[in-house]
Scaffold this active site. Structure first.
Site, PDB file in Angstrom:
ATOM      1  N   CYS A 103      46.686  34.530  72.179  1.00 25.16           N
ATOM      2  CA  CYS A 103      46.036  34.728  70.845  1.00 25.16           C
ATOM      3  C   CYS A 103      45.838  36.240  70.696  1.00 25.16           C
ATOM      4  CB  CYS A 103      44.833  33.844  70.702  1.00 25.16           C
ATOM      5  SG  CYS A 103      43.832  34.478  69.243  1.00 25.16           S
ATOM      6  N   CYS A 163      36.972  31.956  68.909  1.00 25.16           N
ATOM      7  CA  CYS A 163      37.931  32.945  68.646  1.00 25.16           C
ATOM      8  C   CYS A 163      37.723  33.580  67.125  1.00 25.16           C
ATOM      9  CB  CYS A 163      39.426  32.206  68.233  1.00 25.16           C
ATOM     10  SG  CYS A 163      40.593  33.189  67.731  1.00 25.16           S
ATOM     11  N   CYS A 203      41.556  36.466  70.758  1.00 25.10           N
ATOM     12  CA  CYS A 203      40.666  36.089  71.924  1.00 25.10           C
ATOM     13  C   CYS A 203      41.609  35.789  73.341  1.00 25.10           C
ATOM     14  CB  CYS A 203      40.057  34.783  71.660  1.00 25.10           C
ATOM     15  SG  CYS A 203      40.983  33.386  71.443  1.00 25.10           S
ATOM     16  N   CYS A 236      46.130  28.634  68.117  1.00 27.16           N
ATOM     17  CA  CYS A 236      45.193  29.159  68.854  1.00 27.16           C
ATOM     18  C   CYS A 236      44.268  28.012  69.020  1.00 27.16           C
ATOM     19  CB  CYS A 236      44.237  30.399  68.724  1.00 27.16           C
ATOM     20  SG  CYS A 236      42.974  30.675  69.560  1.00 27.16           S
ATOM     21  N   LYS A 245      73.009  36.871  34.681  1.00 27.66           N
ATOM     22  CA  LYS A 245      72.040  37.029  35.862  1.00 27.66           C
ATOM     23  C   LYS A 245      71.582  38.155  36.125  1.00 27.66           C
ATOM     24  CE  LYS A 245      73.096  33.862  39.279  1.00 27.66           C
ATOM     25  NZ  LYS A 245      72.598  32.671  40.000  1.00 27.66           N
ATOM     26  N   GLU A 289      69.029  31.330  25.928  1.00 25.46           N
ATOM     27  CA  GLU A 289      67.914  30.765  26.377  1.00 25.46           C
ATOM     28  C   GLU A 289      67.845  31.038  27.994  1.00 25.46           C
ATOM     29  OE1 GLU A 289      69.673  26.228  27.229  1.00 25.46           O
ATOM     30  OE2 GLU A 289      70.159  27.148  25.203  1.00 25.46           O
ATOM     31  N   ASP A 302      65.882  28.180  37.107  1.00 22.89           N
ATOM     32  CA  ASP A 302      66.279  28.305  38.644  1.00 22.89           C
ATOM     33  C   ASP A 302      65.989  26.978  39.518  1.00 22.89           C
ATOM     34  OD1 ASP A 302      67.651  28.916  40.855  1.00 22.89           O
ATOM     35  OD2 ASP A 302      66.550  30.393  41.790  1.00 22.89           O
ATOM     36  N   LYS A 307      67.882  30.898  31.863  1.00 20.35           N
ATOM     37  CA  LYS A 307      68.474  30.095  33.012  1.00 20.35           C
ATOM     38  C   LYS A 307      67.474  29.718  34.093  1.00 20.35           C
ATOM     39  CE  LYS A 307      72.698  30.251  35.639  1.00 20.35           C
ATOM     40  NZ  LYS A 307      72.436  29.405  36.948  1.00 20.35           N
ATOM     41  N   TYR A 353      68.528  20.929  28.592  1.00 23.70           N
ATOM     42  CA  TYR A 353      68.954  21.773  27.745  1.00 23.70           C
ATOM     43  C   TYR A 353      70.392  21.634  27.278  1.00 23.70           C
ATOM     44  CZ  TYR A 353      70.235  22.861  32.710  1.00 23.70           C
ATOM     45  OH  TYR A 353      70.596  22.588  33.988  1.00 23.70           O
TER      46      TYR A 353
HETATM   47  S1  IVH Z   1      73.919  24.763  30.215  1.00 21.16           S
HETATM   48  C1  IVH Z   1      78.416  23.302  31.344  1.00 21.16           C
HETATM   49  N1  IVH Z   1      71.542  25.851  30.118  1.00 21.16           N
HETATM   50  O1  IVH Z   1      72.882  26.720  35.547  1.00 21.16           O
HETATM   51  C2  IVH Z   1      77.159  23.849  31.919  1.00 21.16           C
HETATM   52  N2  IVH Z   1      72.634  25.398  32.304  1.00 21.16           N
HETATM   53  O2  IVH Z   1      75.381  27.662  36.734  1.00 21.16           O
HETATM   54  C3  IVH Z   1      76.207  23.905  30.834  1.00 21.16           C
HETATM   55  N3  IVH Z   1      71.151  26.050  34.298  1.00 21.16           N
HETATM   56  O3  IVH Z   1      74.434  23.531  36.229  1.00 21.16           O
HETATM   57  C4  IVH Z   1      75.192  24.154  31.456  1.00 21.16           C
HETATM   58  N4  IVH Z   1      69.329  26.725  32.866  1.00 21.16           N
HETATM   59  O4  IVH Z   1      71.882  23.901  36.320  1.00 21.16           O
HETATM   60  C5  IVH Z   1      72.713  25.386  31.001  1.00 21.16           C
HETATM   61  N5  IVH Z   1      69.438  26.848  30.047  1.00 21.16           N
HETATM   62  C6  IVH Z   1      70.512  26.547  30.658  1.00 21.16           C
HETATM   63  C7  IVH Z   1      70.569  26.352  32.206  1.00 21.16           C
HETATM   64  C8  IVH Z   1      71.329  25.940  33.052  1.00 21.16           C
HETATM   65  C9  IVH Z   1      70.044  26.685  34.235  1.00 21.16           C
HETATM   66  C10 IVH Z   1      71.656  25.641  35.406  1.00 21.16           C
HETATM   67  C11 IVH Z   1      72.491  24.313  35.391  1.00 21.16           C
HETATM   68  C12 IVH Z   1      73.908  24.560  35.476  1.00 21.16           C
HETATM   69  C13 IVH Z   1      73.919  25.982  36.319  1.00 21.16           C
HETATM   70  C14 IVH Z   1      75.328  26.580  35.872  1.00 21.16           C
END
Ligand code: IVH
Length: 682
Positions: free
Chosen positions: A405, A429, A408, A423, A311, A113, A117, A115, A224
């Protein structure tokens, strides 16, 4: 209404509103208009006020916030919130798979899945009701941010269908790109320091004391991870399916993987396309699907052995900083922009990066001649993230923020508590004047398309247009034959702007046609600070004409829904100035709309739950007017035809694609008079 009737109505409204929240925010398939939703919410809040004995902390009315948290309480996590081990190469993922197989044996199934941010959150539910929302903190204890999290509309306060009597669900709260851009633009205009990225904006919002401000932020949440003793599921995949059934927003991009090949396919397929998502992601999470196997694998002190994060390398490049230019916006705010040696970054050539303001610029301490690192994530504009000090040339020159500025020459000001320099020469201006006129003619304002692309600049340079009212004095003879060559600059190539017969006629036609624009558009077009499209609409529909708006007291202004102190002050300040009053008077005398039409002022619920798509042009009614009419009668407007569309309101020159799609989906196409009949206008 007696008590029992009130109780029943409250219950019904709560149920319906929660359902509509779910359809709108989780499924993205609303079935009623915003207007109707607001009406129902108003009714609920009124009843809750009249009958406080029926208070419910999980009522949808709680989502507008209002509670203040002075200090966030610390809460211990029932299950620690660990982090994931990060990897950056295929080799490390292969090693992970080997470690898993050593313990479990062959035939392990994974789930891949995205990740997300954002900011991790842990939600506790009991008997289907959200009890508590806690941040990650140090992994063992975090902050109780329940009040703020309740304002996030996609997080259910009450669950749907069957659910375990107690469980925890974890996910990521995030700030979508579009909202983030808006937030930062607002902050810059206010002179506040912009957030470095959407994650910081999300985390900042969660820690706000006033939940009614949080409620206005477009925060969202992906869930998740499901945890609890009563779960009868046997895989992570089933857990996510269960979470979805209970009403949570779960990622649609989940894939089972039979082995490394599938995993690498998933990683590769998202490498580029993830940047097209409207929110930030920074990798892929690979999890062992079977929950028993997860248990068997267990945890290290810091992270689970059953999951790993791959990552994506942040898209980064290094290049030379050549100079800094300063841009003056229509509000007078001055933004420093770095000019760099062009460099390829995430598929595009980058040569400029905003440095936002003096504080940010000084903190970075990049000097002219330095090699700087530029980064780009998602849709967000590139930014300089650091300096390679090892390559600093001896002659590298410190950058001093300008004091006058660049356009002007007026001494810049920096208001107390604000980060931006301004300004103050608003009416003298050049970029501010041009910016105001450009805003006035822009698509969402007066929509005078024929004046786009450099034409305003020429009109300004020839001394013909010094403010927006001057546009309406332009004559054929003033314009014909005007010409100027603009040399290439950092942004554009050399270009020649010239006004020949056809251009001039088009310009004059466009200006004439703009006199039809509705009051709300004209108000937006005036460019009053903080008065965006929505605010302009609210003010126009509330005060109905410009005289009442200009005469409104501060208290009358803030009494309008969504109009706060800041906007009220800006409106008053704007109309206090003689030059602005004069512009309004001149525009009035030229016949622009300064009051709402009767049609717009009328409201009803007749179009309850109906979604419209408007296509083509209409005699006697602008599209805007029609849109407002649909909304004020309880309907909803969307831009494109889909299975959710109820009617297409077709005028002349309806787009052939829309027609075809409507016919395919069997959506009724109605003409203007049928529409007017619908709302009892004819
Ligand atoms: S599962 C035991 N699934 O990434 C941790 N985490 O570096 C299980 N995160 O603390 C987390 N997307 O904040 C999981 N699809 C995803 C995620 C995810 C982002 C974040 C989450 C976690 C951090 C871990």
């Amino acid at each position: 209404m007696n008590k029992e009737e009130a109780r029943q109505r409250i219950e019904q409204l709560r149920k319906e509103l929660e359902e509509h929240n779910y359809r709108y925010y989780v499924l993205s398939q609303p079935t009623i208009s915003d207007y109707q939703f607001d009406k129902m919410m108003e009714e609920l809040m009124e009843l809750e006020k009249q009958f406080p004995e029926f208070e419910d902390l999980n009522s949808p009315s709680q989502r507008v916030g209002g509670d203040i948290t002075k200090e966030f309480e610390t809460v211990k996590h029932k299950y620690p919130m660990l982090s994931l081990a990060n990897t950056y190469s295929e080799q490390e993922v292969t090693d992970f798979d080997k470690r898993v197989k050593k313990i479990i044996g062959e035939g392990v199934e994974y789930v891949c899945e995205l990740k997300f941010d954002g900011v991790a959150i842990s939600l506790l539910y009991r008997e289907g009701i959200m009890q508590q929302a806690v941040t990650r903190g140090d992994g063992y204890q975090g902050d109780d941010v329940t009040t703020n999290v309740k304002t996030i509309k996609s997080i259910p306060l009450k669950l749907r269908g069957d659910y375990p009597s107690e469980f925890i669900i974890r996910g990521e709260i995030y700030y979508p790109h579009e909202g983030f851009k808006k937030l930062n633009a607002e902050r810059e205009e206010l002179g506040e320091t912009p957030f470095a990225n959407p994650r910081n904006a999300a985390s900042g919002a969660l820690k706000m004391q006033d939940s009614s401000i949080v409620a206005k932020r477009p925060l969202d949440c992906w869930l998740y991870n499901l945890l609890g003793e009563e779960l009868t599921t046997s895989t992570h995949y089933e857990n996510i399916k269960l979470a979805k059934q209970m009403g949570f927003k779960t990622s649609p991009y989940l894939a089972k993987a039979a082995g490394l090949d599938d995993i690498f396919d998933f990683i590769k397929s998202w490498d580029k396309s993830r940047t097209e998502l409207p929110y930030d992601t920074d990798g892929v999470v690979i999890k062992v699907n079977n929950l028993k196997q997860q248990q068997e694998l267990g945890y290290t002190a810091k992270s689970p052995r059953w999951a790993i994060a791959y990552k994506y390398a942040a898209e980064k490049a290094s290049t030379r900083l050549n100079s800094v230019s300063y841009y003056v916006g229509r509000t007078g705010a001055v933004t420093p922009v770095a000019n760099m040696e062009p460099v390829l970054l995430a598929g595009t050539v980058v040569k400029n990066a905003s440095m936002h303001n003096q504080d940010i610029m000084e903190k970075l301490d990049a000097r002219i001649g330095d090699m700087v690192y530029v980064e780009k994530g998602g849709e967000i504009i590139p930014k300089i993230v650091g300096v390679d000090l090892s390559k600093r040339p001896d002659e590298a020159k410190r950058i001093e923020f300008i004091t006058k500025c660049p356009s002007c020459g007026t001494q810049l000001i920096r208001r107390e508590g604000e980060a931006a320099h301004y300004c103050p020469n608003e009416t003298g201006c050049p970029p501010q004047i041009r910016g105001k006129v450009e805003h006035f003619i822009s698509r969402r304002a007066m929509d005078i398309e024929s004046l786009g692309e450099g034409k305003i600049e020429l009109l300004y340079d020839k001394g013909l247009v010094k403010n927006v009212a001057d546009l309406y004095d332009l004559k054929y003879d003033d314009l014909i034959g005007l010409e100027k060559v603009y040399p290439a600059d950092a942004e554009k190539k050399e270009r020649k702007v010239s006004f020949r017969d056809k251009t001039v006629k088009n310009i004059l036609k466009g200006i004439e046609a703009s006199k039809e624009a509705s009051f709300q558009r004209v108000l937006f077009a005036l460019g009053i600070r903080f008065v965006g499209e929505t605010v302009a609409k609210k003010l126009a529909l509330h005060f109905k004409d410009i005289d009442k708006l200009m005469a409104a007291s501060f208290d009358e202004l803030v009494a309008v829904e969504e109009i706060g102190q800041k906007i009220a002050e800006a409106v008053q300040q704007h109309f206090r100035k003689d030059e602005n009053k004069e512009i309004v008077n001149r525009l009035l005398s030229k016949g622009l709309n300064f009051k709402v039409s009767e049609d717009e002022a009328e409201t009803s619920d007749i179009l309850n739950g109906r979604t419209f798509v408007i296509s083509g042009t209409f005699e006697g009614h602008s599209r805007d007017e029609l849109k407002t009419m649909i909304e004020t009668h309880g309907g909803r407007n969307t831009g494109s035809v889909s299975g959710n569309t109820d009617y297409i309101l077709a005028g002349e020159d309806m787009g052939p694609n829309k027609r075809q799609k409507a016919q395919k989906l069997d959506i009724p196409i109605i003409a203007l008079d049928e529409f007017l009949q619908m709302i009892n206008k004819e």
